[in-house]
Design an enzyme around this catalytic site. Structure first.
Site, PDB file in Angstrom:
ATOM      1  N   SER A  73      42.982  47.122  36.783  1.00 51.65           N
ATOM      2  CA  SER A  73      42.320  46.604  35.085  1.00 51.65           C
ATOM      3  C   SER A  73      41.784  46.800  35.329  1.00 51.65           C
ATOM      4  O   SER A  73      41.017  47.908  34.150  1.00 51.65           O
ATOM      5  CB  SER A  73      42.997  45.257  34.571  1.00 51.65           C
ATOM      6  OG  SER A  73      42.625  44.379  34.789  1.00 51.65           O
ATOM      7  N   GLU A  74      40.538  46.195  35.824  1.00 55.33           N
ATOM      8  CA  GLU A  74      39.006  46.884  35.640  1.00 55.33           C
ATOM      9  C   GLU A  74      37.921  46.945  36.960  1.00 55.33           C
ATOM     10  O   GLU A  74      38.451  46.521  37.759  1.00 55.33           O
ATOM     11  CB  GLU A  74      37.829  45.439  34.419  1.00 55.33           C
ATOM     12  CG  GLU A  74      38.541  45.369  33.164  1.00 55.33           C
ATOM     13  CD  GLU A  74      38.524  46.428  32.543  1.00 55.33           C
ATOM     14  OE1 GLU A  74      37.571  47.687  32.232  1.00 55.33           O
ATOM     15  OE2 GLU A  74      39.349  46.355  31.600  1.00 55.33           O
ATOM     16  N   THR A  75      37.804  48.298  36.730  1.00 55.81           N
ATOM     17  CA  THR A  75      35.584  48.619  37.884  1.00 55.81           C
ATOM     18  C   THR A  75      34.962  48.134  37.608  1.00 55.81           C
ATOM     19  O   THR A  75      34.184  48.773  35.933  1.00 55.81           O
ATOM     20  CB  THR A  75      36.177  49.180  38.095  1.00 55.81           C
ATOM     21  OG1 THR A  75      37.335  49.535  38.927  1.00 55.81           O
ATOM     22  CG2 THR A  75      35.137  50.057  39.528  1.00 55.81           C
TER      23      THR A  75
END
EC number: 5.1.-.-
Length: 261
Positions: A45-47
């Site tokens: 979902s996030e980096t």
């Protein structure tokens, strides 16, 4: 060329729960297109990418499809990596972001995010929203680029099975569903198919809106919260005027290198 990365499960004290995020500590910024490709490759979902600026760290967050202005769990993950992997001294980290200054304090075994409060306001429901969620809301509020949808019970939040394609067509980047909790003060889930994330396991940034909403509704400043996704996560929250404190655990689950050429 290779870059080192670390994957952290945020808002959890054990692996394979909470919300996973990948963190890169860079010496200098990569091209935006390359950072987006890296985030797409990881497909979480996030980096998060961080670069030191003086005594602080500039942080940027990418979903598999877009850059976002604020992300709680990936900030928690970045702080965990800086403290535990790179041995940053002290008990406080300063981050610079598109959403302004962010702070993370290390308190005992938890990390505490200091984020801006986002007070939601009434916007009303629509037929399109109700059809996308598959159930009628009790109340609907707007907060920055998200909707906050109050449902009748924790059971309704857990049972919600939205039409993600229909949600993605709404003029909002994300939809929070929430209700009074049975064991916690409140529960929630967060859907963001317009950003390439059907359901986010645990969403710190959503609590920038949830905390002031529930603090006012329950007439209390300190709150306990659970995001009841499949992976789940627990948060300890407090309203501090125009800021919110969001505390949680984090655990390192993987480290490696990515080849760029």
């Amino acid at each position: 060329m290779q870059l080192e990365f670390h994957q952290v499960d945020a808002f959890s004290s054990r692996p394979f729960s909470g919300n996973p995020a990948v963190v890169y500590r860079l010496d200098a910024w990569l091209a935006d297109e390359l950072m987006q490709m890296i985030a797409t490759e990881h497909n979480l979902s996030e980096t998060a990418f961080v670069v030191r600026e003086g005594e602080a760290w500039r942080i940027r967050w990418f979903t598999p499809s877009v850059e976002v202005a604020l992300c709680g769990h990936a900030t928690l993950a970045a702080a965990h990596v800086l403290f535990e992997v790179y041995d940053e001294p002290g008990e406080r980290l300063e981050f610079i972001s598109r959403s302004g200054a962010l702070r993370v304090n290390r308190e005992d075994e938890r990390l505490v995010l200091d984020f801006p409060a986002q007070y939601p306001s009434e916007v009303g429901s629509t037929v399109e929203l109700e059809q996308a969620l598959g159930l009628p809301p009790v109340d609907v509020l707007g907060s920055t680029d998200k909707l906050l949808v109050l449902l009748e019970s924790e059971e309704a939040v857990r049972a919600c099975r939205p039409d993600f394609a229909a949600l993605a067509r709404l003029p909002w980047r994300g939809v929070i569903v929430t209700a009074r909790g049975l064991q916690k003060d409140f529960v929630s889930r967060f859907f963001a198919p317009a950003m390439g994330v059907d359901e986010d396991p645990v969403t710190g940034s959503a609590h920038c809106s949830l905390i002031p909403y529930w603090a006012q509704r329950l007439n209390k400043l300190s709150l306990t919260a659970q995001q009841c996704s499949a992976r789940g996560g627990e948060l300890w929250c407090r309203l501090e005027g125009e800021r919110v404190s969001i505390a949680g655990h984090a655990v390192l689950v993987a480290s490696g290198r990515i080849r760029l050429s």
